[in-house]
Design an enzyme around this catalytic site. Structure first.
Site, mmCIF file in Angstrom:
data_model
loop_
_atom_site.group_PDB
_atom_site.id
_atom_site.type_symbol
_atom_site.label_atom_id
_atom_site.label_comp_id
_atom_site.label_asym_id
_atom_site.label_seq_id
_atom_site.Cartn_x
_atom_site.Cartn_y
_atom_site.Cartn_z
ATOM 1 N N LYS A 128 8.289 0.005 5.708
ATOM 2 C CA LYS A 128 7.741 1.327 5.385
ATOM 3 C C LYS A 128 8.886 2.189 4.890
ATOM 4 C CE LYS A 128 5.152 5.125 7.552
ATOM 5 N NZ LYS A 128 4.558 5.574 8.824
ATOM 6 N N GLY B 166 4.929 7.656 2.184
ATOM 7 C CA GLY B 166 5.741 6.647 1.535
ATOM 8 C C GLY B 166 4.974 5.383 1.214
ATOM 9 N N GLY C 147 0.590 8.654 2.989
ATOM 10 C CA GLY C 147 0.941 10.035 2.730
ATOM 11 C C GLY C 147 2.441 10.285 2.735
ATOM 12 N N GLY D 24 0.831 -1.196 0.000
ATOM 13 C CA GLY D 24 0.000 0.000 0.000
ATOM 14 C C GLY D 24 0.861 1.240 0.000
ATOM 15 N N ASP E 235 -4.393 9.634 15.389
ATOM 16 C CA ASP E 235 -4.814 9.256 14.029
ATOM 17 C C ASP E 235 -5.367 7.835 14.023
ATOM 18 O OD1 ASP E 235 -5.294 9.778 11.379
ATOM 19 O OD2 ASP E 235 -3.309 9.186 10.687
#
Length: 854
Positions: free
Chosen positions: A563, A547, A545, A542, A660
């Site tokens: 990531k 990377g 925002g 996936g 978040d």
């Protein structure tokens, strides 16, 4: 008596069998006579074989008389006679009535279950010489056999559309007879043809336009016809395949229709049960129906999206804007991207001195209650509007040949939309001082020139000032170059509340400490490159925002998720350091585990344990996958997230606010156990700290609490609000952001609150769960979710209370109050503090992350 009944049943069976036999041997290709009948195993074909009339069944328990395209492989039904009164046995048949002036559908007991006599245009005159014929247009007509006039029928199916408008059909009104023709969706597409909730109807009052209804609520409006197209459909142009659009208005009829000159093209207008009006065209090469056009297609198509005097523009942010001379009626809701309250005037009108401001390329406001004069020109229209102090706007009716006709609005201007091109001009009444230079129809060339000179001069001054500031900035950077910044700016020190965690004590701690001092295993760049197959697209999980996330397999066989921070992401470096510093010290079964990082080759990468089932949103909001989440799994996920949050808020070494929390940041392992991830936005609180304020609000719209989104205040209660949203999403299988109920007045929070206070809370549960769930458990979770999303932070429970309420059936639970951000009117005021919600707020600068699932 039993013998008599048996004999009668036997007679009826024999009689119906005889009719079937006779009709089988005598039926014609495209017509049915008074001596014939059409049985469930027979069809009529139009002369050129375009359409076919017959019976169909999806369940083998109900049969319907219908018309469909004959030569399209998968049966596309365009008309159903008995959509609400199906046959319950395949031995029924269709015949012309005894008087020859209607058609009837008879069941196996010889009872009439449907008749065209129920439809008002059927003639009452008897005739013995009638025939039923299926035409190549798809029209089923009953007429006298010797009648050669092409449109003189005793009855025709085109007068009674179901869900489809074919070429030549009329959608609208016969004002002489009072007949209305409209289309209504099926109950369930390709499963149940009975009348559904969606309908497309023409309103002939004022300046006629067509509305898409969901039951008794308008969800879309076409705008009035402007001579070329509907005002709200700028893309409505005749195609290269010669689709001609027709709109007819006179004292006898008002209707919309279309025709096709190219006979090999099939096109139809169709109302879908999913809530769309669609124009479909048949593509012979691919053998599929192509969605040529549809509505509503975006949020600006939603009826009354921006309220009175608001104008919707998909190219603006936010999409709702006020017309010049107006301001938001409810600034708080407007800031929250909820514009249905609309706008109010800046200054009161003075009638005599008022002027008109010209809006270009707009969808005209609703025209149901307007004044119409088709003989006036635009100058006469302006004069009439100016003299009438109640007039709020005026426009041409038609735009062809330079424009003609006059339409005048007396009340509020509702449901306007801005287009880049292809809309229509409208002149809005404003106080003279609100019009300004060059605005309005009565502006002059001289004022336009003066305005141009002023604007040009201002532009030169601003350009010179910009060069000066740029020079000063470069000079300052040169002075500061090479110096170490031991303290950030005031804004940075205010924002970056994190104490240094996971860095060596050998060096003075600062927010710019070297990443080499991290107490965390470091992965070699080549090791990660090999593990991810050189970051191949095949391994991509996936993109967020900051990377891309890749799957990898280490040499020893361990699966990992990598990531990879984007090199050009300015914010990403802070997120990277933030996440490393937090996760290196956090260990909990419901938090994702950080295995290490890599900081070589100008790359910054985080290495996590791999989650086999990826993110929660990838399953929860996917119709093909959500059924794998039964209630037990959903309840387990809710409880796991709650335990993870409790650890962050109370049981870890530091009090951590995630900021978040959302479905895409909940990862699922192979056992479907939840792990909270993505701590790039998180903040640490010191021991006695309960809340903090930030000048830069970050997070995801739809999950942010009111006090955080509006004032930048965050605390553990901000996470509690996000958790409540997540609970309601898990229960319903619907997103809070993007979900609107019925007339789109309610988002998921408002809809859940409405169902709760009306005693229908169990209707929230995702239908894919089925009936295998504990009602008390579901209700307890819904109540917990609503308690967590209450408008005021002090009303929300702590996560320790949440975990207790979820784990105990005997725990005492308060009744929830109305939620924050429910985007609708309060159904019940339960707290005196609710009176504050009409106050205006000023929103801090908001940065909203829309990260993809990892």
């Amino acid at each position: 008596m039993g013998c008599v009944t048996s004999l009668l049943n036997t007679f009826l069976f024999c009689f119906s069998t005889l009719l079937i036999f006779l009709s089988t041997i005598s039926i014609s290709t495209d017509t049915l006579t008074t001596t014939q009948s059409l049985t469930t195993n027979q069809t009529l074909s139009s002369p050129q074989g375009i359409f076919e009339l017959g019976f169909f069944s999806y369940t083998n328990s109900t049969w319907y008389l219908a018309i469909w395209y004959k030569n399209i492989d998968h049966k596309t039904v365009v008309w159903v006679a008995n959509r609400d009164t199906p046959l319950e046995n395949p031995t029924g048949f269709l015949k012309i009535g005894d008087k020859g002036n209607n058609i009837v559908l008879i069941d196996q007991s010889l009872h009439q279950i449907w008749s065209s006599s129920n439809q008002t245009t059927t003639t009452t005159t008897s005739t013995r010489n009638s025939i039923l014929q299926l035409l190549d247009s798809g029209n089923l007509v009953l007429k006298e056999s010797n009648e050669n006039y092409p449109t003189k029928f005793l009855w025709q199916s085109f007068d009674y559309p179901t869900d489809t408008l074919l070429p030549g059909m009329k959608l609208g009104w016969n004002l002489d007879t009072g007949m209305e023709r409209h289309i209504t969706s099926w109950k369930i597409k390709d499963k149940d043809p009975s009348s559904g909730d969606l309908s497309f109807k023409l309103n002939y009052h004022g300046l006629p336009e067509i509305f898409l209804w969901n039951k008794d609520q308008i969800i879309y409006r076409s705008g009035p016809w402007n001579g070329e197209r509907f005002s709200g459909v700028p893309e409505m142009q005749p195609t290269t395949n010669s689709i001609k659009f027709i709109f007819h208005v006179d004292e006898h009829e008002v209707y919309y229709s279309f025709s096709i000159e190219n006979q090999i093209l099939f096109s139809r207008l169709f109302v879908s049960p999913i809530g769309e009006l669609q124009r479909l065209t048949w593509i012979k090469t691919t053998q599929v129906w192509n969605k040529f056009w549809y509505a509503p297609k975006d949020q600006c198509d939603d009826y009354r999206m921006c309220g009175p005097y608001g104008i919707c523009d998909t190219n603006a942010s936010p999409v709702c804007q006020c017309v010049k001379g107006f301001h938001p009626k409810n600034q708080q809701n407007w800031n929250l991207r909820y514009g249905s309250d609309g706008c109010v005037r800046n200054k009161e009108l003075d009638c005599e001195s008022d002027k008109f401001f010209k809006l270009h390329n707009v969808k005209l406001p609703e025209t149901t209650l307007v004044l119409v004069n088709r003989s006036m020109n635009l100058v006469e229209c302006e004069d009439l509007c100016h003299k009438n102090c109640s007039c709020t706007a005026y426009a041409n009716i038609e735009i062809t040949n330079g424009g003609s006709g006059c339409v005048i609005w007396i009340g509020e201007l509702i449901d306007m939309r801005q287009y880049p091109a292809g809309g229509q001009d409208i002149y809005v009444r404003l106080a003279a001082s609100d019009v300004g230079f060059g605005g309005g129809s009565n502006g002059t060339n001289s004022t336009a020139k003066v305005a141009g000179i002023i604007v040009g001069g201002a532009a030169l001054i601003l350009l010179a000032l910009g060069f000066f500031l740029l020079w000063k900035k470069n000079k300052l950077q040169c002075i500061l170059k090479g110096k170490t910044e031991h303290r950030g700016s005031l804004e940075r020190s205010h924002e970056f509340l994190m104490p240094e965690v996971g860095f060596s004590s050998k060096r003075e701690q600062s927010s710019e400490s070297n990443i080499d001092d991290l107490e965390l295993p470091l992965f070699d760049f080549n090791t990660i490159t090999i593990a991810t197959n050189n970051f191949s697209e095949h391994n991509k999980l996936g993109q967020g925002g900051f990377g891309v996330v890749y799957k990898g397999i280490l040499i020893e066989g361990q699966e990992i998720a990598v990531k990879r921070l984007s090199k050009n992401s300015g914010q990403g470096i802070e997120e990277f350091k933030n996440e490393v510093k937090l996760l290196v010290k956090l260990q909990h079964r419901n938090l994702v585990r950080l295995l290490g990082c890599s900081i070589q080759m100008d790359e910054k990468m985080l290495v996590y344990e791999y989650m086999e089932n990826r993110s929660l949103d990838g399953i929860l909001f996917d119709k093909s996958k959500r059924s794998s989440l039964d209630w037990n799994r959903r309840f387990s996920i809710i409880c796991g997230i709650a335990r993870g949050l409790l650890y962050l808020h109370q049981d870890s070494r530091f009090r951590i606010i995630h900021r978040d929390l959302k479905a895409s940041n909940i990862l699922l392992d192979k056992e479907m156990n939840p792990r909270i991830s993505d701590f790039g936005m998180a903040r640490i609180f010191v021991a006695d700290q309960t809340e903090a304020n930030t000048m830069r609000v970050v997070g995801t719209y739809g999950y942010m609490s009111p006090e955080y989104a509006m004032d930048g205040i965050f605390s553990v209660k901000s996470d509690v609000f996000s958790f409540g949203v997540l609970v309601l999403e898990i229960i319903s299988g619907k997103k809070n952001r993007g979900f609107y109920y019925a007339n789109k007045e309610w988002n998921l929070l408002g809809h859940s609150w409405k169902q709760w206070i009306e005693g229908n809370a169990l209707e929230l549960i995702d239908s894919s769960i089925g009936d295998l769930y504990s009602q008390s458990e579901v209700l307890r979770c819904i109540q917990v979710g609503l308690l967590c999303v209450q408008e005021h932070a002090e009303d929300r429970p702590t996560m320790s209370s949440v975990v207790l309420m979820l784990s105990s059936e005997t725990a005492v639970m308060a009744q929830p109050k109305n939620p924050g951000f429910c985007l609708g009117r309060n159904l019940a005021e339960t707290d005196s503090s609710s009176s504050k919600q009409d106050e205006s707020f000023t929103v801090n600068h908001v940065t909203v992350t829309m990260l993809e699932a990892r």
